[in-house]
Motif scaffolding. Structure first.
Motif, PDB file in Angstrom:
ATOM      1  N   THR A  15       0.821  -1.061  -0.133  1.00  0.00           N
ATOM      2  CA  THR A  15      -0.031   0.122  -0.014  1.00  0.00           C
ATOM      3  C   THR A  15       0.792   1.255  -0.133  1.00  0.00           C
ATOM      4  O   THR A  15       0.802   2.289  -0.717  1.00  0.00           O
ATOM      5  CB  THR A  15      -1.032   0.039   1.229  1.00  0.00           C
ATOM      6  OG1 THR A  15      -1.809  -1.204   1.210  1.00  0.00           O
ATOM      7  CG2 THR A  15      -1.909   1.274   1.157  1.00  0.00           C
ATOM      8  N   ASP A  17       3.833   1.442  -1.332  1.00  0.00           N
ATOM      9  CA  ASP A  17       4.540   1.636  -2.414  1.00  0.00           C
ATOM     10  C   ASP A  17       3.585   2.176  -3.446  1.00  0.00           C
ATOM     11  O   ASP A  17       4.079   2.836  -4.162  1.00  0.00           O
ATOM     12  CB  ASP A  17       5.157   0.346  -2.600  1.00  0.00           C
ATOM     13  CG  ASP A  17       5.795   0.436  -4.047  1.00  0.00           C
ATOM     14  OD1 ASP A  17       6.776   1.033  -4.074  1.00  0.00           O
ATOM     15  OD2 ASP A  17       5.553  -0.281  -4.962  1.00  0.00           O
ATOM     16  N   TYR A  18       2.443   1.928  -3.353  1.00  0.00           N
ATOM     17  CA  TYR A  18       1.382   2.348  -4.406  1.00  0.00           C
ATOM     18  C   TYR A  18       1.141   3.759  -4.077  1.00  0.00           C
ATOM     19  O   TYR A  18       1.073   4.601  -5.007  1.00  0.00           O
ATOM     20  CB  TYR A  18       0.111   1.252  -4.319  1.00  0.00           C
ATOM     21  CG  TYR A  18      -1.221   1.834  -5.115  1.00  0.00           C
ATOM     22  CD1 TYR A  18      -0.891   1.654  -6.568  1.00  0.00           C
ATOM     23  CD2 TYR A  18      -1.891   2.460  -4.454  1.00  0.00           C
ATOM     24  CE1 TYR A  18      -2.216   2.282  -7.183  1.00  0.00           C
ATOM     25  CE2 TYR A  18      -3.035   3.160  -5.319  1.00  0.00           C
ATOM     26  CZ  TYR A  18      -3.036   3.106  -6.562  1.00  0.00           C
ATOM     27  OH  TYR A  18      -3.977   3.425  -7.326  1.00  0.00           O
ATOM     28  N   GLN A  21       4.122   5.782  -5.545  1.00  0.00           N
ATOM     29  CA  GLN A  21       4.091   5.693  -6.965  1.00  0.00           C
ATOM     30  C   GLN A  21       3.006   6.662  -7.391  1.00  0.00           C
ATOM     31  O   GLN A  21       3.268   7.576  -8.461  1.00  0.00           O
ATOM     32  CB  GLN A  21       3.609   4.341  -7.612  1.00  0.00           C
ATOM     33  CG  GLN A  21       4.732   3.367  -7.369  1.00  0.00           C
ATOM     34  CD  GLN A  21       4.542   1.893  -7.838  1.00  0.00           C
ATOM     35  OE1 GLN A  21       3.394   1.852  -8.723  1.00  0.00           O
ATOM     36  NE2 GLN A  21       5.488   0.878  -7.721  1.00  0.00           N
TER      37      GLN A  21
END
Length: 291
Positions: A15, A17-18, A21
């Protein structure tokens, strides 16, 4: 419990990392938008300082020329049909330039596309060479090539036809190669197993699969080439554009003829657009429906 904790930590990491991004994507998008705005503003300022007059100062005169053309055409409304018939031969010359350049460009594009498609190329090591040839032929504007050819060959429709054909070969070659990449290789392998040559494999195994899309793109390109051939007429390449340039350069007194040429050019492009759209839809969706 340890497995649950590990799973939760992994999910939290995914989560985070998302979210990171998404944040980076928004940041890059914002920077690109800011860069675009800065370039637009700076470019407008440079163009305004180098222009012979002020853009905002001359905006009031923007509709003066169209107004003069429309008013003179309206005053001579009864003569417009005669003027339209008068310039039909020039219109046919423009259409012939576009049609012939499309045919020649498409023929060259077919060869270049087959030679530059992985899995189909006759000379795989030369694929980058053929792709660069297509890049170069579509990178140079038609008007630049036409001006060079007019200087060499003199004015007329031939330089325009060659210039448009060169650009068409590069543009259609790129599109055709993308279509070729979606072709099924099984028929090609079958033909190769019985000793068919490269040209036979392409003609019998590839062309029947991709011909509808090739024709669709070629018809679309014909529309573009009609407009291009009319524009090239302004630099002495013949056709309706040449006659239109003369009428516009003459000024008041021939604005009615210019209006007649605008009308027949618009009607021609509209008819070609609707006709080619119909056939392109039949080619693509009809072929898909039969498959």
């Amino acid at each position: 419990m340890a497995d649950l904790a590990t799973t939760k930590l992994h999910a939290d990491a995914v989560t985070d990392d998302y979210i990171a991004q998404v944040s980076r994507k928004r940041l890059y998008s914002g920077l690109m938008l800011l860069l675009f705005v800065v370039l637009m503003v700076s470019g407008f300022q440079v163009a305004s300082t180098r222009n012979g007059g002020s853009f905002w100062g001359g905006i009031d005169n923007f509709f003066d020329y169209p107004g003069e053309v429309v008013s003179e055409a309206w005053a001579n409304l009864h003569a417009l049909p005669g003027f339209m018939l008068k310039y039909i031969p020039a219109l046919l010359e423009t259409f012939n330039i576009a049609a012939l350049s499309t045919l020649l460009g498409a023929a060259v594009a077919i060869v270049l596309s087959l030679l530059s498609t992985r899995g189909l190329a006759r000379f795989p090591k030369l694929i980058p060479v053929f792709r660069r040839i297509m890049d170069a032929s579509r990178a140079i504007p038609e008007i630049v090539v036409a001006l060079v050819l007019i200087f060499i060959m003199g004015g007329g429709p031939v330089p325009a036809m060659i210039a448009i054909a060169i650009h068409t070969a590069g543009a259609l070659g790129k599109l055709f190669s993308e279509v070729n990449e979606n072709a099924d290789l099984k028929p090609i392998d079958g033909l190769a197993s019985v000793g068919a040559s490269w040209s036979q494999r392409m003609l019998l195994g590839v062309v029947p699969q991709v011909a509808p899309n090739w024709l669709s793109y070629a018809l679309l390109r014909l529309e573009i080439n009609i407009r291009a051939s009319a524009i090239l007429g302004f630099v002495g390449a013949g056709g309706l554009g040449y006659e239109l340039k003369n009428a516009i350069s003459w000024g008041p007194g021939r604005f009615d003829e210019a209006a007649a040429m605008f009308i027949i050019l618009f009607l021609t492009i509209m008819v070609v657009d609707q006709t080619s759209s119909y056939f392109r839809d039949r080619l693509v969706h009809g072929a898909a429906g039969r498959a």
